[in-house]
Design an enzyme around this catalytic site. Sequence first.
Site, PDB file in Angstrom:
ATOM      1  N   ASN A  96     -59.776 102.475 -10.111  1.00  0.00           N
ATOM      2  CA  ASN A  96     -59.856 102.923 -11.505  1.00  0.00           C
ATOM      3  C   ASN A  96     -60.731 101.959 -12.292  1.00  0.00           C
ATOM      4  O   ASN A  96     -61.239 100.979 -11.739  1.00  0.00           O
ATOM      5  CB  ASN A  96     -58.446 103.037 -12.103  1.00  0.00           C
ATOM      6  CG  ASN A  96     -57.711 101.723 -12.023  1.00  0.00           C
ATOM      7  OD1 ASN A  96     -58.104 100.729 -12.626  1.00  0.00           O
ATOM      8  ND2 ASN A  96     -56.634 101.691 -11.236  1.00  0.00           N
TER       9      ASN A  96
ATOM     10  N   ASP B  51     -51.353 104.909  -8.428  1.00  0.00           N
ATOM     11  CA  ASP B  51     -50.054 105.542  -8.154  1.00  0.00           C
ATOM     12  C   ASP B  51     -49.981 106.110  -6.741  1.00  0.00           C
ATOM     13  O   ASP B  51     -48.902 106.223  -6.184  1.00  0.00           O
ATOM     14  CB  ASP B  51     -49.784 106.643  -9.183  1.00  0.00           C
ATOM     15  CG  ASP B  51     -49.522 106.048 -10.566  1.00  0.00           C
ATOM     16  OD1 ASP B  51     -48.899 104.973 -10.629  1.00  0.00           O
ATOM     17  OD2 ASP B  51     -49.969 106.642 -11.571  1.00  0.00           O
TER      18      ASP B  51
ATOM     19  N   LYS C 257     -66.196 106.351   9.281  1.00  0.00           N
ATOM     20  CA  LYS C 257     -66.541 107.051   8.045  1.00  0.00           C
ATOM     21  C   LYS C 257     -66.235 108.540   8.193  1.00  0.00           C
ATOM     22  O   LYS C 257     -66.638 109.172   9.182  1.00  0.00           O
ATOM     23  CB  LYS C 257     -68.025 106.844   7.753  1.00  0.00           C
ATOM     24  CG  LYS C 257     -68.440 107.407   6.428  1.00  0.00           C
ATOM     25  CD  LYS C 257     -69.925 107.251   6.200  1.00  0.00           C
ATOM     26  CE  LYS C 257     -70.344 108.195   5.094  1.00  0.00           C
ATOM     27  NZ  LYS C 257     -71.766 108.393   5.046  1.00  0.00           N
TER      28      LYS C 257
ATOM     29  N   PRO D 269     -45.553 102.219  -4.156  1.00  0.00           N
ATOM     30  CA  PRO D 269     -44.348 101.707  -4.826  1.00  0.00           C
ATOM     31  C   PRO D 269     -44.653 101.403  -6.287  1.00  0.00           C
ATOM     32  O   PRO D 269     -45.798 101.060  -6.623  1.00  0.00           O
ATOM     33  CB  PRO D 269     -44.041 100.419  -4.054  1.00  0.00           C
ATOM     34  CG  PRO D 269     -45.307 100.041  -3.372  1.00  0.00           C
ATOM     35  CD  PRO D 269     -46.080 101.308  -3.140  1.00  0.00           C
TER      36      PRO D 269
ATOM     37  N   ILE E 240     -44.229  98.853  -8.938  1.00  0.00           N
ATOM     38  CA  ILE E 240     -43.876  97.419  -8.976  1.00  0.00           C
ATOM     39  C   ILE E 240     -42.959  97.111 -10.152  1.00  0.00           C
ATOM     40  O   ILE E 240     -41.908  96.481  -9.988  1.00  0.00           O
ATOM     41  CB  ILE E 240     -45.164  96.553  -9.051  1.00  0.00           C
ATOM     42  CG1 ILE E 240     -46.121  96.938  -7.913  1.00  0.00           C
ATOM     43  CG2 ILE E 240     -44.827  95.065  -9.017  1.00  0.00           C
ATOM     44  CD1 ILE E 240     -47.528  96.387  -8.076  1.00  0.00           C
TER      45      ILE E 240
ATOM     46  N   PHE F 293     -47.409  97.730 -19.458  1.00  0.00           N
ATOM     47  CA  PHE F 293     -48.475  98.359 -20.240  1.00  0.00           C
ATOM     48  C   PHE F 293     -48.392  99.867 -20.037  1.00  0.00           C
ATOM     49  O   PHE F 293     -47.944 100.328 -18.984  1.00  0.00           O
ATOM     50  CB  PHE F 293     -49.857  97.870 -19.771  1.00  0.00           C
ATOM     51  CG  PHE F 293     -50.292  96.598 -20.449  1.00  0.00           C
ATOM     52  CD1 PHE F 293     -49.730  95.387 -20.103  1.00  0.00           C
ATOM     53  CD2 PHE F 293     -51.284  96.620 -21.433  1.00  0.00           C
ATOM     54  CE1 PHE F 293     -50.126  94.219 -20.730  1.00  0.00           C
ATOM     55  CE2 PHE F 293     -51.695  95.454 -22.061  1.00  0.00           C
ATOM     56  CZ  PHE F 293     -51.117  94.247 -21.716  1.00  0.00           C
TER      57      PHE F 293
ATOM     58  N   LYS G 241     -41.644 104.816 -20.852  1.00  0.00           N
ATOM     59  CA  LYS G 241     -41.891 103.855 -19.762  1.00  0.00           C
ATOM     60  C   LYS G 241     -41.025 102.606 -19.924  1.00  0.00           C
ATOM     61  O   LYS G 241     -40.534 102.048 -18.947  1.00  0.00           O
ATOM     62  CB  LYS G 241     -43.377 103.476 -19.700  1.00  0.00           C
ATOM     63  CG  LYS G 241     -44.172 104.550 -18.974  1.00  0.00           C
ATOM     64  CD  LYS G 241     -45.653 104.364 -18.994  1.00  0.00           C
ATOM     65  CE  LYS G 241     -46.292 105.683 -18.551  1.00  0.00           C
ATOM     66  NZ  LYS G 241     -47.723 105.690 -18.601  1.00  0.00           N
TER      67      LYS G 241
ATOM     68  N   LYS H 236     -38.546 101.960 -16.893  1.00  0.00           N
ATOM     69  CA  LYS H 236     -38.831 100.775 -16.072  1.00  0.00           C
ATOM     70  C   LYS H 236     -38.036  99.555 -16.541  1.00  0.00           C
ATOM     71  O   LYS H 236     -38.241  98.451 -16.050  1.00  0.00           O
ATOM     72  CB  LYS H 236     -40.337 100.496 -16.066  1.00  0.00           C
ATOM     73  CG  LYS H 236     -41.153 101.732 -15.633  1.00  0.00           C
ATOM     74  CD  LYS H 236     -42.554 101.407 -15.190  1.00  0.00           C
ATOM     75  CE  LYS H 236     -43.321 102.691 -14.878  1.00  0.00           C
ATOM     76  NZ  LYS H 236     -44.580 102.475 -14.178  1.00  0.00           N
TER      77      LYS H 236
HETATM   78  N1  CTP Z   1     -47.076 100.002 -12.669  1.00  0.00           N
HETATM   79  C1  CTP Z   1     -46.562  99.380 -11.563  1.00  0.00           C
HETATM   80  N2  CTP Z   1     -46.656  99.960 -10.329  1.00  0.00           N
HETATM   81  C2  CTP Z   1     -47.222 101.190 -10.198  1.00  0.00           C
HETATM   82  C3  CTP Z   1     -47.751 101.830 -11.333  1.00  0.00           C
HETATM   83  C4  CTP Z   1     -47.663 101.212 -12.554  1.00  0.00           C
HETATM   84  O1  CTP Z   1     -46.032  98.272 -11.684  1.00  0.00           O
HETATM   85  N3  CTP Z   1     -47.301 101.742  -9.011  1.00  0.00           N
HETATM   86  C5  CTP Z   1     -46.961  99.334 -13.974  1.00  0.00           C
HETATM   87  C6  CTP Z   1     -48.272  99.040 -14.637  1.00  0.00           C
HETATM   88  O2  CTP Z   1     -48.735  97.755 -14.305  1.00  0.00           O
HETATM   89  C7  CTP Z   1     -47.917  99.137 -16.116  1.00  0.00           C
HETATM   90  C8  CTP Z   1     -46.802 100.167 -16.150  1.00  0.00           C
HETATM   91  O3  CTP Z   1     -46.279 100.207 -14.828  1.00  0.00           O
HETATM   92  O4  CTP Z   1     -47.389  97.931 -16.605  1.00  0.00           O
HETATM   93  C9  CTP Z   1     -47.189 101.551 -16.565  1.00  0.00           C
HETATM   94  O5  CTP Z   1     -48.189 102.023 -15.744  1.00  0.00           O
HETATM   95  P1  CTP Z   1     -48.681 103.550 -15.807  1.00  0.00           P
HETATM   96  O6  CTP Z   1     -49.640 103.777 -14.712  1.00  0.00           O
HETATM   97  O7  CTP Z   1     -49.116 103.875 -17.193  1.00  0.00           O
HETATM   98  O8  CTP Z   1     -47.309 104.269 -15.563  1.00  0.00           O
HETATM   99  P2  CTP Z   1     -46.876 105.338 -14.537  1.00  0.00           P
HETATM  100  O9  CTP Z   1     -45.428 105.079 -14.287  1.00  0.00           O
HETATM  101  O10 CTP Z   1     -47.782 105.377 -13.372  1.00  0.00           O
HETATM  102  O11 CTP Z   1     -46.967 106.668 -15.402  1.00  0.00           O
HETATM  103  P3  CTP Z   1     -48.115 107.782 -15.524  1.00  0.00           P
HETATM  104  O12 CTP Z   1     -47.434 109.013 -15.103  1.00  0.00           O
HETATM  105  O13 CTP Z   1     -48.459 107.784 -16.967  1.00  0.00           O
HETATM  106  O14 CTP Z   1     -49.240 107.361 -14.626  1.00  0.00           O
END
Ligand code: CTP
Length: 403
Positions: free
Chosen positions: A211, A283, A293, A309, A311, A330, A347, A351
């Site tokens: 990303n 995600d 390839k 996972p 985190i 965030f 969130k 979380k």
């Molecule tokens: N995060 C994480 N592990 C993941 C995805 C996200 O620890 N696999 C943490 C990010 O570092 C951030 C927070 O979770 O602090 C929110 O991330 P975000 O991608 O916005 O949340 P998601 O739960 O993936 O929700 P969305 O459906 O909006 O993608």
Amino acid sequence: MSGVSENRNIVLGITGSIAAYKAAELARLFVSRGYTVRTIMTQSAQEFITPLTLQSVTGNVVMTDFWESAQPQNIEHIEIADWAHAIVVAPATADLVARMAHGLADTPLLATLLATRAPIVLAPAMNVNMFEHAATQENITVLRKRGIHFVDPEEGALACGWNGTGRLADPWEIFYNVRRYLAKGDMTGKRVLISTGPTREPIDPVRFISNRSSGKMGVALAQEAFVRGADVTLVHGPVSVKKVPDSVRRIPVTTAVEMHAAVLQEYGAEPYDVVIMAAAVADYRPKYVAEDKIKRREFKDRIEMVENPDILLDLGKQRKDSKRPVLVGFAVETGEIDELLEQARDKMKRKQTDLIIGNFASDAFDLDTNHVWMLDRTGRQEEVATTFKSRVANRILDAVLRL
Ligand code: CTP
């Protein structure tokens, strides 16, 4: 910087080393962050870089001589010694170190160093043999005992042709260390774990899913937490961490699974006070990484995705004491502000974080600035209008300290 009071008058001393040209870069760093810099140069420093260069960068007359005072009513080296909130000598030669250790005061720089009550930081630069010489090392020991701070020289190829320790520390390194000595240190002794950057999920030997995260927000958090005295560990995806102070422990990772393992391992091993998940973790990842390839025609049939996972979710679940460490997440979103705030609140709850920083992708990604909304578990909500990520970082750290 907002939220953290830093005294802002810096005296920059420059002595005669080939590294003297880097002092201009150091002066520029201080000036660009709003510090007032006054420079004192020795005679031999002027063989390497002109006072005009420093005058142009700092906007202040450079002191080179005892007898040519810009303000004749003052004894200039006393006035400047009193004015300084910190004095940094970069580069500091073996000669300067030796003379200082003996309390000599026969140049404007030495007299100022002797007269000041401000913290003094020396960044030595010299030939490796001069640096390792017993005389220099003893002088450094004497000065350290007197409370003088050092930003140690780096190891590497030296201008004199030798290889070894003696190269002036990077201007960024000096900048953050001087600021750490200047700041009020309201995070001294606190252990802070920060994650930043994107993750990269490999598809085959040439492709990956990632990303647009630059990691700059997490890097700014690491820099500013360091300045405020914290003991910082940075787990980072593939982004540049060149400007992160050396004393910040770095753990480089590539994939979300690696980041998960690194963060949870740290979390279990050290009693952290604060954990900030600023990373943009992917995600999903491809279920299989192809050894060769993948051909264009096969691509859409070959990619099967599995969930990574979460985190932050796992950290929230594992936290036994509900207060420590302070967990910060965030939420990067697109769309309208109401949706952003709702997603952020959701969130934070899901979380189990104490603080969540909501921002729009368009305000954050790859920029030096950010515009954020901070929501905490007590219901407090605060907007930080567009400003440099270093300032946003300090506002976030202020909010962390309130919890
Ligand atoms: N995060 C994480 N592990 C993941 C995805 C996200 O620890 N696999 C943490 C990010 O570092 C951030 C927070 O979770 O602090 C929110 O991330 P975000 O991608 O916005 O949340 P998601 O739960 O993936 O929700 P969305 O459906 O909006 O993608």
